[in-house]
Design a protein around this motif. Structure first.
Motif, short mmCIF file in Angstrom:
data_model
loop_
_atom_site.label_atom_id
_atom_site.label_comp_id
_atom_site.label_asym_id
_atom_site.label_seq_id
_atom_site.Cartn_x
_atom_site.Cartn_y
_atom_site.Cartn_z
N GLU A 289 37.19 -0.92 67.64
CA GLU A 289 37.90 -0.84 68.92
C GLU A 289 37.76 0.53 69.55
OE1 GLU A 289 41.81 -2.54 69.44
OE2 GLU A 289 41.54 -3.72 67.61
N PHE A 290 37.85 1.58 68.74
CA PHE A 290 37.67 2.93 69.27
C PHE A 290 36.27 3.08 69.86
CE2 PHE A 290 36.09 7.21 68.99
CZ PHE A 290 37.08 7.93 69.64
N THR A 291 35.27 2.64 69.13
CA THR A 291 33.88 2.77 69.58
C THR A 291 33.66 2.02 70.88
OG1 THR A 291 33.14 3.06 67.30
CG2 THR A 291 31.47 2.41 68.91
N THR A 292 34.21 0.83 71.01
CA THR A 292 34.09 0.04 72.24
C THR A 292 34.70 0.79 73.41
OG1 THR A 292 34.10 -2.04 71.02
CG2 THR A 292 34.71 -2.14 73.35
N MET A 293 35.89 1.33 73.21
CA MET A 293 36.56 2.06 74.28
C MET A 293 35.83 3.37 74.61
SD MET A 293 39.00 0.11 75.23
CE MET A 293 40.01 1.20 76.21
N ALA A 294 35.28 4.02 73.59
CA ALA A 294 34.52 5.26 73.82
C ALA A 294 33.28 4.98 74.66
CB ALA A 294 34.14 5.91 72.49
N LYS A 295 32.64 3.85 74.43
CA LYS A 295 31.46 3.48 75.24
C LYS A 295 31.87 3.26 76.70
CE LYS A 295 28.23 3.40 72.09
NZ LYS A 295 27.12 4.35 72.12
N LYS A 296 33.08 2.77 76.93
CA LYS A 296 33.56 2.62 78.31
C LYS A 296 33.74 3.99 78.95
CE LYS A 296 35.77 -1.85 77.71
NZ LYS A 296 37.00 -2.63 77.77
N VAL A 297 34.25 4.95 78.19
CA VAL A 297 34.40 6.31 78.70
C VAL A 297 33.02 6.86 79.06
CG1 VAL A 297 35.04 8.68 78.07
CG2 VAL A 297 36.54 6.78 77.46
N GLN A 298 32.04 6.59 78.22
CA GLN A 298 30.68 7.04 78.51
C GLN A 298 30.20 6.44 79.83
OE1 GLN A 298 27.79 6.62 75.34
NE2 GLN A 298 26.09 6.63 76.78
N LEU B 265 39.60 12.19 64.43
CA LEU B 265 38.55 12.42 65.41
C LEU B 265 38.19 13.91 65.37
CD1 LEU B 265 36.87 11.39 67.84
CD2 LEU B 265 38.85 11.91 69.27
N GLU B 266 36.95 14.19 65.06
CA GLU B 266 36.47 15.57 65.00
C GLU B 266 35.33 15.71 65.99
OE1 GLU B 266 35.58 16.72 60.99
OE2 GLU B 266 37.33 15.68 60.24
N PHE B 267 35.44 16.69 66.88
CA PHE B 267 34.40 16.93 67.87
C PHE B 267 33.33 17.84 67.30
CE2 PHE B 267 38.07 15.73 70.40
CZ PHE B 267 37.52 14.71 71.15
N ASN B 268 32.08 17.53 67.61
CA ASN B 268 30.95 18.30 67.17
C ASN B 268 31.00 19.66 67.87
OD1 ASN B 268 28.40 19.41 66.83
ND2 ASN B 268 27.37 17.44 66.95
N LYS B 269 31.07 20.71 67.11
CA LYS B 269 31.22 22.04 67.69
C LYS B 269 29.96 22.54 68.40
CE LYS B 269 34.92 23.53 64.61
NZ LYS B 269 35.65 22.37 64.87
N ARG B 270 28.83 21.95 68.10
CA ARG B 270 27.59 22.36 68.76
C ARG B 270 27.47 21.77 70.15
NH1 ARG B 270 23.45 20.18 64.80
NH2 ARG B 270 25.13 18.69 64.61
N GLU B 271 28.19 20.72 70.40
CA GLU B 271 28.14 20.05 71.70
C GLU B 271 29.48 20.25 72.40
OE1 GLU B 271 25.32 18.85 72.57
OE2 GLU B 271 24.38 18.79 70.63
N THR B 272 29.46 20.27 73.70
CA THR B 272 30.71 20.44 74.42
C THR B 272 30.96 19.23 75.32
OG1 THR B 272 29.57 21.68 76.15
CG2 THR B 272 30.61 22.95 74.41
N LEU B 273 32.15 18.78 75.27
CA LEU B 273 32.61 17.71 76.15
C LEU B 273 33.70 18.29 77.03
CD1 LEU B 273 33.10 14.54 73.93
CD2 LEU B 273 31.58 14.78 75.86
N GLN C 34 37.66 14.71 76.10
CA GLN C 34 38.21 14.88 74.76
C GLN C 34 39.63 14.30 74.67
OE1 GLN C 34 37.85 18.75 72.93
NE2 GLN C 34 35.89 19.12 73.95
N ASP C 35 40.45 14.62 75.67
CA ASP C 35 41.82 14.10 75.70
C ASP C 35 41.83 12.58 75.79
OD1 ASP C 35 42.79 16.69 75.55
OD2 ASP C 35 43.25 16.82 77.69
N ASN C 36 40.93 12.04 76.58
CA ASN C 36 40.83 10.58 76.71
C ASN C 36 40.49 9.95 75.36
OD1 ASN C 36 40.63 8.00 77.74
ND2 ASN C 36 39.18 8.53 79.33
N LEU C 37 39.54 10.52 74.65
CA LEU C 37 39.15 9.99 73.34
C LEU C 37 40.30 10.11 72.34
CD1 LEU C 37 35.48 11.29 73.07
CD2 LEU C 37 36.24 8.94 73.49
N LYS C 38 41.04 11.20 72.38
CA LYS C 38 42.20 11.36 71.49
C LYS C 38 43.24 10.27 71.77
CE LYS C 38 41.64 16.37 71.21
NZ LYS C 38 42.18 17.66 71.67
N ASN C 39 43.48 10.00 73.04
CA ASN C 39 44.45 8.95 73.41
C ASN C 39 43.96 7.58 72.97
OD1 ASN C 39 46.37 10.65 74.55
ND2 ASN C 39 45.38 10.60 76.55
N ILE C 40 42.67 7.34 73.09
CA ILE C 40 42.10 6.06 72.66
C ILE C 40 42.30 5.88 71.16
CG2 ILE C 40 39.93 4.80 72.31
CD1 ILE C 40 39.05 5.95 75.06
#
Length: 79
Positions: A12-21, A50-58, A63-69
């Motif tokens: 479910e998280f992955t599906t919603m994250a793809k919508k954010v994309q 949820l851990e964000f890749n430190k080499r990439e920036t969002l 980021q907040d949207n993904l945390k809420n999801i």
């Protein structure tokens, strides 16, 4: 939490994250959103983290949207 609940939560998280994309195409021109984060299970085996890749920036908004999801897609515990 059992394995099936974790699997459903992750899906479910992955599906919603793809919508954010899809809603933020300019940020993800030639990248997939899942390249910017990693989902892990906490030490107690109870929660996805949820851990964000430190080499990439969002942008912080994404980021907040993904945390809420992550929070809103967590399955209810059975009594």
């Amino acid at each position: 939490m059992d394995g099936l609940k974790f699997q459903k939560w992750r899906e479910e998280f992955t599906t919603m994250a793809k919508k954010v994309q899809g809603e933020n195409k300019a940020v993800f021109l030639d990248r997939n959103i899942d390249e910017f984060y990693e989902l892990t299970v906490d030490e107690a085996g109870e929660t996805l983290c949820l851990e964000f890749n430190k080499r990439e920036t969002l942008p912080e908004e994404i980021q907040d949207n993904l945390k809420n999801i992550l929070i809103t897609t967590r399955p209810e515990d059975s009594v």
